[in-house]
Design an enzyme around this catalytic site. Structure first.
Site, PDB file in Angstrom:
ATOM      1  N   LYS A 179       2.576  -1.801  15.909  1.00 48.25           N
ATOM      2  CA  LYS A 179       3.700  -1.897  15.307  1.00 48.25           C
ATOM      3  C   LYS A 179       3.765  -0.417  14.650  1.00 48.25           C
ATOM      4  O   LYS A 179       5.108  -0.024  14.624  1.00 48.25           O
ATOM      5  CB  LYS A 179       3.658  -2.791  14.134  1.00 48.25           C
ATOM      6  CG  LYS A 179       5.004  -2.807  13.194  1.00 48.25           C
ATOM      7  CD  LYS A 179       4.698  -3.736  12.074  1.00 48.25           C
ATOM      8  CE  LYS A 179       6.088  -3.970  11.122  1.00 48.25           C
ATOM      9  NZ  LYS A 179       5.813  -4.617   9.994  1.00 48.25           N
ATOM     10  N   GLN A 180       2.887   0.261  14.255  1.00 48.24           N
ATOM     11  CA  GLN A 180       2.752   1.325  13.373  1.00 48.24           C
ATOM     12  C   GLN A 180       1.641   2.162  13.557  1.00 48.24           C
ATOM     13  O   GLN A 180       0.460   1.518  14.003  1.00 48.24           O
ATOM     14  CB  GLN A 180       3.311   1.117  12.028  1.00 48.24           C
ATOM     15  CG  GLN A 180       2.063   0.331  11.240  1.00 48.24           C
ATOM     16  CD  GLN A 180       2.714  -0.424   9.988  1.00 48.24           C
ATOM     17  OE1 GLN A 180       3.100  -1.435  10.057  1.00 48.24           O
ATOM     18  NE2 GLN A 180       2.650   0.713   8.895  1.00 48.24           N
ATOM     19  N   GLU A 225       0.366  -4.518  11.848  1.00 43.49           N
ATOM     20  CA  GLU A 225       0.499  -5.980  11.649  1.00 43.49           C
ATOM     21  C   GLU A 225       0.682  -6.804  12.759  1.00 43.49           C
ATOM     22  O   GLU A 225       0.527  -8.143  12.742  1.00 43.49           O
ATOM     23  CB  GLU A 225       1.559  -6.190  10.414  1.00 43.49           C
ATOM     24  CG  GLU A 225       1.540  -5.478   9.413  1.00 43.49           C
ATOM     25  CD  GLU A 225       2.619  -5.673   8.277  1.00 43.49           C
ATOM     26  OE1 GLU A 225       3.697  -5.953   8.504  1.00 43.49           O
ATOM     27  OE2 GLU A 225       2.226  -5.887   7.214  1.00 43.49           O
ATOM     28  N   TRP A 227       0.765  -0.933  -0.075  1.00 45.29           N
ATOM     29  CA  TRP A 227       0.076  -0.100   0.116  1.00 45.29           C
ATOM     30  C   TRP A 227       0.692   1.082  -0.117  1.00 45.29           C
ATOM     31  O   TRP A 227       0.126   2.362   0.006  1.00 45.29           O
ATOM     32  CB  TRP A 227      -0.832   0.009   1.204  1.00 45.29           C
ATOM     33  CG  TRP A 227       0.002   0.156   2.560  1.00 45.29           C
ATOM     34  CD1 TRP A 227       1.017  -0.431   2.931  1.00 45.29           C
ATOM     35  CD2 TRP A 227      -0.869   0.974   3.539  1.00 45.29           C
ATOM     36  NE1 TRP A 227       1.349   0.159   4.144  1.00 45.29           N
ATOM     37  CE2 TRP A 227       0.314   0.930   4.656  1.00 45.29           C
ATOM     38  CE3 TRP A 227      -1.878   1.727   4.060  1.00 45.29           C
ATOM     39  CZ2 TRP A 227       0.126   1.422   5.804  1.00 45.29           C
ATOM     40  CZ3 TRP A 227      -2.104   2.342   5.256  1.00 45.29           C
ATOM     41  CH2 TRP A 227      -1.097   2.123   6.237  1.00 45.29           C
ATOM     42  N   ASP A 228       2.236   1.173   0.116  1.00 46.62           N
ATOM     43  CA  ASP A 228       3.076   2.171   0.053  1.00 46.62           C
ATOM     44  C   ASP A 228       3.087   3.459  -0.833  1.00 46.62           C
ATOM     45  O   ASP A 228       3.264   4.450  -0.773  1.00 46.62           O
ATOM     46  CB  ASP A 228       4.397   1.838   0.134  1.00 46.62           C
ATOM     47  CG  ASP A 228       4.791   0.728   1.162  1.00 46.62           C
ATOM     48  OD1 ASP A 228       4.128  -0.161   1.493  1.00 46.62           O
ATOM     49  OD2 ASP A 228       5.988   0.974   1.921  1.00 46.62           O
TER      50      ASP A 228
HETATM   51  C1  BGC Z   1       4.819  -2.346   7.012  1.00 49.38           C
HETATM   52  C2  BGC Z   1       3.779  -2.122   5.997  1.00 49.38           C
HETATM   53  C3  BGC Z   1       4.431  -1.677   4.658  1.00 49.38           C
HETATM   54  C4  BGC Z   1       5.512  -2.871   4.211  1.00 49.38           C
HETATM   55  C5  BGC Z   1       6.429  -2.436   3.109  1.00 49.38           C
HETATM   56  C6  BGC Z   1       5.820  -3.273   6.607  1.00 49.38           C
HETATM   57  O1  BGC Z   1       6.765  -3.435   7.648  1.00 49.38           O
HETATM   58  O2  BGC Z   1       4.062  -2.820   8.218  1.00 49.38           O
HETATM   59  O3  BGC Z   1       2.850  -1.131   6.349  1.00 49.38           O
HETATM   60  O4  BGC Z   1       3.482  -1.671   3.540  1.00 49.38           O
HETATM   61  O5  BGC Z   1       6.346  -2.873   5.409  1.00 49.38           O
HETATM   62  O6  BGC Z   1       7.046  -1.191   3.183  1.00 49.38           O
END
Ligand code: BGC
Length: 796
Positions: free
Chosen positions: A612-613, A492, A353-354
């Site tokens: 995590k984020q 995640e 989704w970046d």
């Molecule tokens: C993140 C995701 C991201 C992916 C690729 C993961 O560590 O949790 O949000 O899309 O890395 O950058």
């Protein structure tokens, strides 16, 4: 404003070499080559890699007793390899020299960001005092996306004789750049053949299996002084050996010029013949450098961002890597946004989704590239429809990880390097990627004014996603609301309820709120379509009034969980245990990957209020406060500054920042809120790759979302800028650490609009041509028209 336009490492440190290779990667949006030392092949220290955008290969591996499939961005043959040793007149031949040789006295790496030129200097001196200075200059051509070149100069000090040079085209490469993937099949290139053509051209062809693509590389090697080569070709590559006379005051050079062609290039043709022709006819090195720099000059004019000081220095590096991954050449290709750039093999080159963090910048500077990246999604609409159908749903369901075909490429198992255990991977339940695709379509059209796209491919994507969401929501009569269950949010860490037998959590606030937004925008798009087009699309997609009435209903009655009067992360989040943050920090220091720590302890992060984020807070990244509050009001939930601030504080204190996107999003939100810690998070986002804050991951590839996001943080975050039909809204917030900056953008067809920010003031200059004025909307709905050729200053 002065900006340092180079990136330098002034000595060789084996431990950080992979980081240097990633950050000194050169690319042109079609392919990229890591900034590895030409002398070295892959090993524990060095990892040369060349990656072609969209060139994947699928293989099956046996992992933990299971057969798993992986589609990898393929590491192509190493065209840079150049081995050399000294043959002094007065002594025996020296050893082959590399940065790891005992004779190395000095080595530095210097990346010219303005011109896109990588320089490496080495100086060796042997026990007899014989010195050899070596300079490599490398480019990956930004003008002609099929070319790259490397020039090496040798200069002798205190001896005479010759330098023996082996110019190699090395096809014996595999994908082995990420230690965690070592159990996965990394051999992707088959059917290798090599040979020579007149004029010093060596060639190598090979192919990937699935999807099958033929790749041809041709390298022309030219030496000064001119010397004949001994040549040898075998199945895995070619070698050309030269003896070049040197003595003090008389240097020798070797130039390798690469041409790269594949069977999917346009116009179609035999890739080998095309590569050999292009290598044979490529201009000489000085001319290549001149035209390459001119192409970069044009890019910088379109993408220029001036920020003084260290932040500006890093931002320029970020912009450089963004433009090397996604350049105007990308607009010719069928590729998405690789999360780790074309800079390494982490995440196997997949598309997540970046793009949510990348497209805003591109839409404002390189709209045609942004559009092409959205077309990558549109071409995969049939695959997304098929995925929705297989899941028993309707509409389109985009995969969490996408690569060539658009099918789901997320791994089924992942390795926890701390425990050594392979664990089931449920990250594919991150269905919020669907909302990101729809959001990108809408925002791109708003920013650029490209209604043509929105009314055609864009509408198809957005409406099919909306349909999928409406079909996924189930009505809960006890709640009197719709729910979306069994998903994973952007965080995640939470992929199941503690002790649950099924993966997934229910009613992720971010997923549900963005779903409501997508449904509302779906209805808006239908509303604004010209009559004929609306009828055509409704028929094509078999959309009827009943279905649209459901969209409307779901968009107003989706459930968003709250606890303690705050927006929750998902249903039941507030019931999870509190983590002993201080205790874990004291015990482990770096707890960014708390999930791995807890799993290795026999526990699970699913039990804790620990993320995590940014997850819920992503809403504050996508939507301005007024927009967010309006979205919640439409859903029948009160949300205001007070609740939102408390929500931000609550979630932020429970986040470990295990993704580089986390500090970026928090920096953005806090900067907009004038929060005390804003700069600390912004700075962490700035340092994400240059200081490798995620502990060794940058050597496996850059974090493109965080790189692009930091640029956008300055341009849109701090200025509060938003382009809309015929106007540019600005609502700056002061970030004391970035008091002044300037950039040029393309807004609603106006190319070259310049924005300057100084403490308390902002200026907008509209270029004299094409000649239409631009309306700037200031806070308090103050509307000011800026005429063509005029620059206007606004007090803030
Ligand atoms: C993140 C995701 C991201 C992916 C690729 C993961 O560590 O949790 O949000 O899309 O890395 O950058």
């Amino acid at each position: 404003m002065t900006v340092d336009r180079s990136w330098t490492y002034d000595r060789y440190e084996p431990d950080r070499e992979r980081l240097v290779e990633s950050l000194c990667t050169l690319g042109n949006g079609r392919f990229a080559t890591r900034g590895s030392a030409p002398e070295c092949t892959a090993g524990p220290v060095h990892y040369p890699g060349t990656y072609l955008a969209g060139c994947y290969d699928r293989r099956t591996s046996l992992v933990a007793g299971r057969r798993v499939e992986n589609e990898d961005l393929v590491n192509l043959p190493n065209w840079t390899l150049l081995r050399y040793r000294c043959l002094p007149d007065d002594g025996p031949p020296g050893d082959w020299l590399t940065p790891d040789s005992d004779d190395l006295r000095h080595s530095d790496v210097h990346l010219d960001l303005r011109g896109g030129v990588l320089n490496r200097h080495l100086f060796y001196r042997d026990a007899q005092g014989r010195g050899l200075r070596v300079g490599h200059i490398r480019i990956v051509h930004m003008g002609d996306a099929g070319l790259a070149a490397q020039c090496t100069m040798f200069r002798a000090y205190g001896w005479s004789g010759s330098v023996e040079v082996e110019s190699v085209l090395d096809g014996a490469v595999v994908n082995a750049g990420v230690e965690r993937y070592r159990h996965l099949e990394g051999r992707h290139l088959t059917d290798r053949r090599s040979g020579f053509e007149p004029g010093g051209v060596a060639w190598l062809t090979c192919r990937t299996d699935d999807p099958g693509r033929r790749i041809a590389m041709a390298v022309r090697t030219v030496t000064r002084p001119v010397r004949p080569a001994r040549q040898d070709a075998n199945r895995t590559g070619t070698v050309q050996i030269y003896r070049l006379p040197v003595r003090p005051g008389r240097s020798a050079t070797v130039v390798k010029t690469l041409a790269l062609r594949t069977s999917v290039d346009r116009p179609a043709g035999d890739p080998l013949a095309a590569a050999c022709d292009a290598a044979a006819n490529a201009p000489a090195f000085p001319r290549l450098v001149t035209t390459h720099k001119a192409a970069w000059q044009r890019l910088w004019e379109q993408g220029e961002l001036h920020v003084p000081g260290e932040a500006g220095h890093i931002l320029r590096l970020h912009l450089f890597h963004l433009l090397q991954t996604l350049s105007p050449h990308t607009a010719e290709l069928d590729v998405g946004v690789p999360a780790r750039g074309l800079h390494g093999e982490a995440y196997r080159g997949h598309v997540f989704w970046d793009e949510l963090f990348v497209l805003p910048y591109l839409s404002l500077h390189f709209p045609e590239v942004a559009r092409a990246l959205l077309m990558y999604r549109h071409r995969r609409l049939p695959a997304a429809r098929e995925a929705a159908r297989r899941a028993g749903g309707v509409g389109a369901r985009y995969p969490w990880q996408s690569a060539s075909s658009g099918r789901e490429e997320t791994q089924e198992l992942h390795l926890n390097p701390r425990s050594g255990r392979w664990l089931p991977d449920f990250s594919r339940l991150q269905r919020h990627v669907n909302s990101a695709v729809a959001y990108n379509v809408w925002r791109y059209a708003q920013t650029t004014g490209d209604r043509g796209f929105l009314h055609s491919a864009g509408a198809e994507v957005l409406l099919e996603i909306a349909r999928n969401w409406a079909g996924s929501a189930t009505y809960d009569s006890a709640l009197g609301r719709y729910r979306i269950r069994g998903v994973v949010g952007p965080d995640e860490y939470h992929d199941a309820y503690p002790d649950a037998s099924m993966p997934g959590i229910d009613d992720n606030a971010y997923t549900n709120a963005t779903t409501a937004w997508v449904l509302a925008r779906g209805l808006d798009v239908l509303e604004e379509l010209p009559e004929g087009r609306r009828a055509e699309l409704s028929e094509q997609l078999a959309l009827d009034d009943e279905e649209l009435a459901r969209w409307e209903d779901v968009s107003r009655r989706l459930y968003v969980p709250f606890h303690r009067g705050l927006v929750s992360q998902f249903e039941g989040y507030g019931d999870l245990a509190e983590l002993d943050w201080e205790g874990y920090r004291a015990r482990y220091g770096d707890i960014r990957r708390l999930d791995r720590i807890l799993e290795a302890e026999g526990d699970t992060v699913n039990r804790y209020q620990a993320s995590k984020q940014a997850d819920t807070l992503m809403l504050g990244y996508l939507f301005r406060p007024e927009e967010l509050y309006a979205l919640f009001a439409r859903l029948g939930y009160p949300l205001d500054d007070e609740i939102w601030r408390a929500t931000v504080a609550y979630h932020l204190s429970r986040t470990s920042h295990g993704s580089t996107l986390s500090s970026l999003v928090h920096g953005w939100i806090l900067a907009r809120q004038q929060g005390a810690d804003a700069w600390r998070h912004c700075q962490e986002a700035l340092l994400a790759d240059v200081a490798d804050v995620q502990g060794g991951t940058t050597g496996e590839g850059i974090h493109l979302g965080a790189m692009a996001g930091t640029i956008d943080l300055v341009e849109r975050g701090i200025t509060g800028m938003e382009a809309g039909p015929g106007e540019l809204r600005v609502a700056p917030v002061a970030l004391a650490e970035l008091p002044r900056f300037a950039f040029t953008l393309c807004v609603q067809g106006h190319r070259g609009v310049r924005v300057r920010v100084l403490p308390g003031r902002l200026a907008v200059r509209v270029p004299a041509s094409p000649g239409s004025p631009l309306t700037v909307v200031l806070p308090g709905e103050r509307r000011v028209t800026v005429a063509p050729g005029e620059e206007r200053w606004f007090r803030l």
